[in-house]
Design a protein around this motif. Structure first.
Motif, PDB file in Angstrom:
ATOM      1  N   THR A   1       0.812  -1.225   0.000  1.00  0.00           N
ATOM      2  CA  THR A   1       0.000   0.000   0.000  1.00  0.00           C
ATOM      3  C   THR A   1       0.844   1.272   0.000  1.00  0.00           C
ATOM      4  O   THR A   1       0.294   2.361  -0.022  1.00  0.00           O
ATOM      5  N   ASN A   2       2.176   1.143   0.014  1.00  0.00           N
ATOM      6  CA  ASN A   2       3.001   2.335  -0.190  1.00  0.00           C
ATOM      7  C   ASN A   2       2.685   2.967  -1.545  1.00  0.00           C
ATOM      8  O   ASN A   2       2.794   4.181  -1.713  1.00  0.00           O
ATOM      9  N   CYS A   3       2.344   2.124  -2.507  1.00  0.00           N
ATOM     10  CA  CYS A   3       1.985   2.639  -3.840  1.00  0.00           C
ATOM     11  C   CYS A   3       0.511   2.377  -4.159  1.00  0.00           C
ATOM     12  O   CYS A   3      -0.194   3.250  -4.649  1.00  0.00           O
ATOM     13  N   HIS A   4       0.078   1.143  -3.917  1.00  0.00           N
ATOM     14  CA  HIS A   4      -1.317   0.782  -4.236  1.00  0.00           C
ATOM     15  C   HIS A   4      -2.176   1.095  -3.010  1.00  0.00           C
ATOM     16  O   HIS A   4      -2.668   0.203  -2.325  1.00  0.00           O
ATOM     17  N   SER A   5      -2.362   2.395  -2.761  1.00  0.00           N
ATOM     18  CA  SER A   5      -3.018   2.784  -1.515  1.00  0.00           C
ATOM     19  C   SER A   5      -4.538   2.751  -1.609  1.00  0.00           C
ATOM     20  O   SER A   5      -5.217   2.845  -0.602  1.00  0.00           O
ATOM     21  N   GLN A   6      -5.068   2.599  -2.821  1.00  0.00           N
ATOM     22  CA  GLN A   6      -6.526   2.657  -2.984  1.00  0.00           C
ATOM     23  C   GLN A   6      -7.123   1.251  -3.070  1.00  0.00           C
ATOM     24  O   GLN A   6      -7.899   0.954  -3.986  1.00  0.00           O
ATOM     25  N   VAL A   7      -6.776   0.413  -2.105  1.00  0.00           N
ATOM     26  CA  VAL A   7      -7.172  -1.006  -2.186  1.00  0.00           C
ATOM     27  C   VAL A   7      -8.685  -1.212  -2.165  1.00  0.00           C
ATOM     28  O   VAL A   7      -9.176  -2.251  -2.594  1.00  0.00           O
ATOM     29  N   HIS A   8      -9.442  -0.228  -1.669  1.00  0.00           N
ATOM     30  CA  HIS A   8     -10.895  -0.412  -1.626  1.00  0.00           C
ATOM     31  C   HIS A   8     -11.590   0.040  -2.905  1.00  0.00           C
ATOM     32  O   HIS A   8     -12.809  -0.045  -3.000  1.00  0.00           O
ATOM     33  N   GLY A   9     -10.808   0.500  -3.876  1.00  0.00           N
ATOM     34  CA  GLY A   9     -11.385   0.953  -5.137  1.00  0.00           C
ATOM     35  C   GLY A   9     -11.009   2.398  -5.373  1.00  0.00           C
ATOM     36  O   GLY A   9     -10.747   3.146  -4.436  1.00  0.00           O
ATOM     37  N   SER A  10     -10.988   2.779  -6.651  1.00  0.00           N
ATOM     38  CA  SER A  10     -10.639   4.155  -6.985  1.00  0.00           C
ATOM     39  C   SER A  10     -11.621   4.697  -8.002  1.00  0.00           C
ATOM     40  O   SER A  10     -12.066   3.993  -8.904  1.00  0.00           O
ATOM     41  N   ASN A  11     -11.939   5.967  -7.836  1.00  0.00           N
ATOM     42  CA  ASN A  11     -12.814   6.608  -8.813  1.00  0.00           C
ATOM     43  C   ASN A  11     -12.041   7.574  -9.702  1.00  0.00           C
ATOM     44  O   ASN A  11     -12.623   8.368 -10.423  1.00  0.00           O
ATOM     45  N   SER A  12     -10.714   7.491  -9.666  1.00  0.00           N
ATOM     46  CA  SER A  12      -9.913   8.336 -10.549  1.00  0.00           C
ATOM     47  C   SER A  12      -9.814   7.655 -11.918  1.00  0.00           C
ATOM     48  O   SER A  12      -9.617   6.441 -11.987  1.00  0.00           O
ATOM     49  N   PRO A  13      -9.936   8.424 -13.008  1.00  0.00           N
ATOM     50  CA  PRO A  13      -9.765   7.807 -14.336  1.00  0.00           C
ATOM     51  C   PRO A  13      -8.428   7.085 -14.461  1.00  0.00           C
ATOM     52  O   PRO A  13      -8.290   6.145 -15.250  1.00  0.00           O
ATOM     53  N   SER A  14      -7.436   7.486 -13.654  1.00  0.00           N
ATOM     54  CA  SER A  14      -6.116   6.855 -13.726  1.00  0.00           C
ATOM     55  C   SER A  14      -5.893   5.869 -12.586  1.00  0.00           C
ATOM     56  O   SER A  14      -4.761   5.521 -12.273  1.00  0.00           O
ATOM     57  N   GLY A  15      -6.974   5.398 -11.977  1.00  0.00           N
ATOM     58  CA  GLY A  15      -6.825   4.555 -10.784  1.00  0.00           C
ATOM     59  C   GLY A  15      -6.878   3.068 -11.037  1.00  0.00           C
ATOM     60  O   GLY A  15      -7.058   2.296 -10.084  1.00  0.00           O
ATOM     61  N   VAL A  16      -6.678   2.647 -12.284  1.00  0.00           N
ATOM     62  CA  VAL A  16      -6.851   1.216 -12.579  1.00  0.00           C
ATOM     63  C   VAL A  16      -5.920   0.338 -11.745  1.00  0.00           C
ATOM     64  O   VAL A  16      -6.288  -0.768 -11.360  1.00  0.00           O
ATOM     65  N   LYS A  17      -4.715   0.825 -11.439  1.00  0.00           N
ATOM     66  CA  LYS A  17      -3.797   0.031 -10.609  1.00  0.00           C
ATOM     67  C   LYS A  17      -3.938   0.405  -9.127  1.00  0.00           C
ATOM     68  O   LYS A  17      -3.049   0.132  -8.320  1.00  0.00           O
ATOM     69  N   LEU A  18      -5.015   1.079  -8.798  1.00  0.00           N
ATOM     70  CA  LEU A  18      -5.313   1.485  -7.413  1.00  0.00           C
ATOM     71  C   LEU A  18      -4.182   2.322  -6.820  1.00  0.00           C
ATOM     72  O   LEU A  18      -3.844   2.203  -5.649  1.00  0.00           O
ATOM     73  N   MET A  19      -3.578   3.166  -7.699  1.00  0.00           N
ATOM     74  CA  MET A  19      -2.502   4.050  -7.243  1.00  0.00           C
ATOM     75  C   MET A  19      -2.930   5.528  -7.277  1.00  0.00           C
ATOM     76  O   MET A  19      -2.149   6.403  -6.953  1.00  0.00           O
ATOM     77  N   ARG A  20      -4.139   5.815  -7.759  1.00  0.00           N
ATOM     78  CA  ARG A  20      -4.576   7.221  -7.812  1.00  0.00           C
ATOM     79  C   ARG A  20      -6.013   7.340  -7.297  1.00  0.00           C
ATOM     80  O   ARG A  20      -6.776   6.432  -7.369  1.00  0.00           O
TER      81      ARG A  20
END
Lengths: 677, 312
Positions: free
Chosen positions: B293-312
């Motif tokens: 989670t240092n990088c993939h901090s959005q483990v519960h899902g992301s609503n950012s267009p660039s969040g496919v890898k759960l990093m945004r």
């Protein structure tokens, strides 16, 4: 009205003249102070006793009983702490009830974090002026001088209110509303390529929930119809932060994380119970719900130099329909035998539109588009069981459960699980109760194929554990012994083992073993003793492949947890002086072993240790005044190699919070007076 | 706290076994003569409860008073010679001495039927054949009828009642990462319906996730980029009562994530203790601080267009 159906009993002389029905006001007020000897977020995690110093102790309760069943109950708890609550309930019993309550609930998460960022708690984190970006944390020359402490904590504040009406015999209408705000800060992280920073995320949420229901409770038919609504609102849509590192690619000086979007859920529910006959009863529940989310999208990047195209839509128009239904039929076919059948259907139908989104890796470069995968799930469960009572003291049950899970956009479309179980409940003449349960389950999936839309692909030998073929065996025994009229003993043992025979990679097996004991004893008329003990072991094994082929490394987790508690209560002078003591200790170790085929260092155990001693005494000064004193000592220590010795610049490419595992020695003294009226 | 739609006692408790069917002459006044505060079974605290509210026509005291629940008591109230036992009456609890037969007290199902006579609606619609019913749990095992305050109905004291049987859960709440039950800030019944529901673990809402969302609505979404197990079942990664790992996780990172993530490159690499501070591999971002989670901090899902890898 229904009392008319009473048998003919001559109650003309049933005057209840000795019945001491309550009238008027009564209650208690507790006032006092407590002193905490040390700052510790972990000690005060959920209570608010997190800072060294004195706290006001205030509790109270009051009740009013009037004519015509009018009543009020007022409760106030922990008024001097961040966990304070007040509730008020009243009305006319049997006709109308009103309630209003207020509750605060803190969560003190971490008091050892440091950060160079300013603006913590806001949606924008900035570096101090004069910051010198560098390739690694060790090269950030301004870092040591700009670190400052930041507390991670949230607080929930909940206000609830409601009314319920009994308009006619057997009917009730009820309307409840609850608004909960959650404010504060939490841990998050943001990255540019492999250079990341732990960040403070602002939390400023409001969740409103409404429950409206009408229920009917007839002799043969019971029913409840309800609406449940929940809306979530986040005052911050995003968190932006400045890149503390020298950007690896031009323009990646700032990043933006999406924060949880506003969303809603609305649900209609109905429950029915029908007594077909004295022996046969059926129940049914159904709930239709819809989750929606349509917050405007953030731009794909703040890095204008990339020229990333806008998303294909302005917002998601996310929509998920949920259907949850169940049916149960219970029939006592003979005096000895009862048959039970239940069916459950749970469906999450994700109707969110799909589109191809050009995405930007960590604000650094543009990627080929990816299409979102709106996951849907359907679960069907059938449970059949039979209870047979051989004698009033011996009952056995056998059962069969069949469970299927269907999923979209996942490695396998369907998993099926069959569970067979048996249970025996026996009561001996010697006041021993025994419950023994055994179960065996087998889960199978068909046609496990990596999801083509997900790139890069997972290793084809991986089977994710929640979809994998699995056998699960479990056994549990529970014995309760009423050894004498004053001593009761409870003993329990549970063991469960999972095997994933066809998983070459991923979780391969897991087990859980629990032993419990509980003893309560009235040693004398004045002294009682209570004691409990619990030992648990959780083990698991998994395999990985760093060569992206067959398994070439194996990991084993062994967790051991022991909890022991003992408490004594003693009445020194009857109705005058009561004293008591409690001691609780809890220890846990988490051992991790990795076998890569070559010698490596071994992980130190993850360790926690909690010791707590409480001594208390109550002295009844007068009939209506008592004094209460307590002393509480607690110590906590923990070792966690994820944090031990990790400073903000220990990891070259993680600007860490430098948090250390919590440890404390806290002494608490409290004195209070109770006035009873 | 909402009041339930209890039905009035249309018929009194049926006499069980060898119990008499004759009612007392003076109702509660007969009973109270013996059952005063100094007796083995004092009863006066019943007058501090909702059951003793004559103005509410649904209550026992608006009906046959004590005998609404305990059944006809004339025989039981008869005077006996010293050393002789009172005739039995319907008594509640597993070991009630004056039950028809000490070894075979009124069966649990019979006891419960007396309560269900009025309390059969709302949350108890599904009581029959539910987990507590099948395990022969008597209503009075949890509820104290003759008490001004029924501990199981108050948030601060409820867990103590449940934990008398649920010993493992009591130990769970002593683990380092917990929901705030041990601190009296949360009740078991915020998640569970002990009176029976056709849900896993008697959950109060139809599914695990719907239950969690009542307090964690920010995780509900739906998100643009969902994390499949998160939307399916929170308990695939978290354990609800207590864990030795942070955030009630079932296992430490990165191994928890590596149970499912094996793609070529960094996710599939064995992270050994060589990557701890001072280790030969140097301190690693994959192992320390937030690990994955240092990088993939959005483990519960992301609503950012660039969040496919759960990093945004």
């Amino acid at each position: 009205a229904g009392l008319g159906a009473q048998p003919l009993v001559d109650t003309s002389q049933w005057l209840c003249k000795y019945c001491t029905f309550e009238k008027g006001w009564s209650g208690t007020v507790d006032l006092g102070a407590t002193y905490v000897s040390e700052d510790s977020f972990k000690f005060g995690e959920y209570t608010g006793l997190n800072k060294k110093g004195a706290y006001f102790l205030g509790d109270g309760s009051a009740r009013f009983r009037g004519e015509d069943a009018n009543y009020w109950n007022i409760e106030a708890t922990d008024l001097g702490l961040d966990s304070r609550s007040v509730s008020l309930e009243g009305g006319q019993q049997g006709a109308v009830t009103l309630f209003l309550n207020y509750k605060e609930l803190p969560h003190f998460i971490s008091d050892s974090a440091v950060t160079p960022y300013f603006g913590t708690g806001s949606r924008s984190l900035t570096l101090p002026t004069g910051w010198v970006p560098a390739g690694t944390t060790g090269g950030m020359s301004a870092l040591p001088g700009s670190l400052h402490e930041v507390d991670l904590e949230t607080k929930r504040t909940r206000i609830g209110m409601g009314v319920s009406l009994i308009p006619a015999t057997n009917w009730r209408y009820s309307l409840n509303f609850r608004e909960e705000t959650k404010e504060g800060t939490q841990r998050v992280a943001g990255t540019f390529f492999f250079n990341s920073a732990q960040l403070v995320m602002p939390v400023d949420y409001v969740t409103d929930q409404i429950d409206a229901s009408a229920s009917y409770s007839g002799r043969q038919l019971q029913a409840k119809f309800a609406y449940y609504g929940s809306t979530f609102n986040n005052k911050n849509q995003s968190l932006t932060w400045q890149n503390a590192y020298t950007p690896l690619l031009g323009g990646a000086t700032e990043g933006q994380l999406a924060l949880p979007p506003d969303n809603q859920f609305h649900q209609l529910l109905a429950s029915l119970g029908y007594q077909f006959s004295e022996k046969t009863r059926g129940t049914a529940d159904i709930a239709f719900g819809r989750m929606t989310q349509d917050d405007p999208f953030l731009p794909p990047t703040l890095n204008a130099s990339l020229g990333a195209p806008n998303p294909p839509r302005d917002s998601l128009a996310g929509k998920v329909d949920t259907t949850n239904a169940s049916l149960k039929l219970v029939s006592a076919v003979t005096g000895q035998m009862q048959l039970n059948a239940a069916y459950t259907y749970n469906d999450r139908n994700n109707k969110t539109p799909q589109a191809a989104y050009v995405w930007v890796t960590t604000d650094s470069f543009v990627n080929a588009p990816r299409t979102n995968l709106p996951y849907s799930f359907t679960q069907n469960t059938i449970k059949l069981s039979a209870d047979y009572r051989f004698t009033p003291r011996l009952k056995t049950s056998v059962g069969y459960d069949h469970d299927t899970h269907e999923r979209t956009f996942q490695e396998t479309d369907k998993t099926r699980e069959d569970t067979y179980w048996a249970r025996l409940i026996a009561r001996s003449r010697e006041n021993i109760d025994l419950t023994f349960k055994l179960s065996h389950a087998q889960r199978d999936q068909s046609n496990y194929v990596p999801v083509p839309e997900i790139t890069p692909p997972e290793n084809p030998l991986l089977v994710k554990y929640y979809m994998a073929n699995r056998t699960r065996d479990s056994a549990g025994i529970r014995v309760d012994v009423a050894a004498t009229d004053s001593v009761t003993v409870g003993l329990g043992a549970d063991v469960s083992r999972d095997d994933y025979p066809d998983s070459a990679l991923g979780l391969t097996n897991g087990s859980d073993f629990v032993l419990s004991a509980d003893v309560s004893a009235m040693l004398t008329k004045k002294t009682s003793l209570h004691f409990f003990l619990n030992h648990e072991e959780i083990d698991s094994k998994q395999a990985g492949s760093q060569s992206f082929s067959t398994a070439d490394w194996f990991a084993e987790n062994n967790d051991k947890i022991d909890v022991f508690g003992v408490g004594v209560k003693h009445s020194v002078l009857e109705n005058k002086l009561d004293v008591g003591a409690d001691y609780t200790t809890s220890r846990s170790t988490g051992a991790i072993n990795l076998d890569t085929g070559t010698p490596t260092a071994t992980f130190p155990d993850l360790v926690t240790l909690l010791d707590s001693v409480k001594l208390y005494a109550t002295y009844h000064l007068k009939d209506n005044i008592s004094l209460h004193g307590a002393y509480w000592y607690e110590r906590y220590d923990s070792k966690n190699w994820m944090l031990d010795g990790v400073t903000p610049s220990t990891i070259p490419n993680v600007l860490a919070f430098g948090e250390q595992p919590p440890s404390y020695h806290v002494n608490v003294i409290s004195l209070s007076m109770r006035y009873k009226f | 706290p909402a009041e339930e739609a209890a039905a009035p006692p249309e018929t009194p408790a049926p006499p069980a076994g060898n119990l008499a069917s004759e009612y007392t002459e003076k109702g509660a006044d007969t009973c109270i003569k013996c059952h005063d505060e100094d007796s083995e079974f004092p009863v006066f605290s019943i007058f501090k409860t909702k059951h003793a509210q004559r103005a509410d026509k649904r209550t026992p005291f608006a009906g046959l008073q004590c005998e609404t629940c305990h059944g006809p008591g004339a025989n039981h109230a008869k005077k006996v010679r010293p050393g002789e036992k009172q005739a039995p009456i319907i008594a509640f609890g597993p070991r009630s001495k004056l039950a028809p037969d000490k070894i075979n007290p009124v069966p649990v199902a019979e006891q419960n039927r007396i309560c269900l006579n009025c309390h059969r609606g709302d949350a108890r619609i599904g009581w029959n054949a539910s987990a507590h019913d099948s395990n022969d749990v008597a209503c009075v095992r949890c509820h104290k009828i003759h008490a001004a305050r029924d501990a199981v109905l108050a948030t601060a004291t409820q867990a103590e009642v449940c934990e008398k049987c649920h010993l493992k859960e009591r130990a769970d709440f002593h683990k380092p990462s917990v929901h705030p039950v041990r601190f009296g800030q949360m009740a078991c019944s915020e998640c569970h319906n002990p009176h029976g529901a056709n849900t896993d673990a008697l959950l109060a809402q139809p599914t695990v996730n719907q239950t969690c969302y009542t307090c964690h609505a920010e995780k509900r979404g739906p998100f643009l980029w969902e994390h499949a197990p998160v939307t399916e079942d929170c308990t695939l990664c978290h354990t609800p009562h207590g864990s030795i790992y942070p955030a009630l996780l079932k296992k430490n990172l990165p191994l928890l994530c590596q149970q499912c993530h094996t793609v070529a490159g960094h996710p599939s690499v064995a992270r050994t203790a060589d990557s701890l501070p001072g280790g030969v591999g140097g301190p690693s971002e994959f192992l320390l601080a937030g690990s994955c989670t240092n990088c993939h901090s959005q483990v519960h899902g992301s609503n950012s267009p660039s969040g496919v890898k759960l990093m945004r």
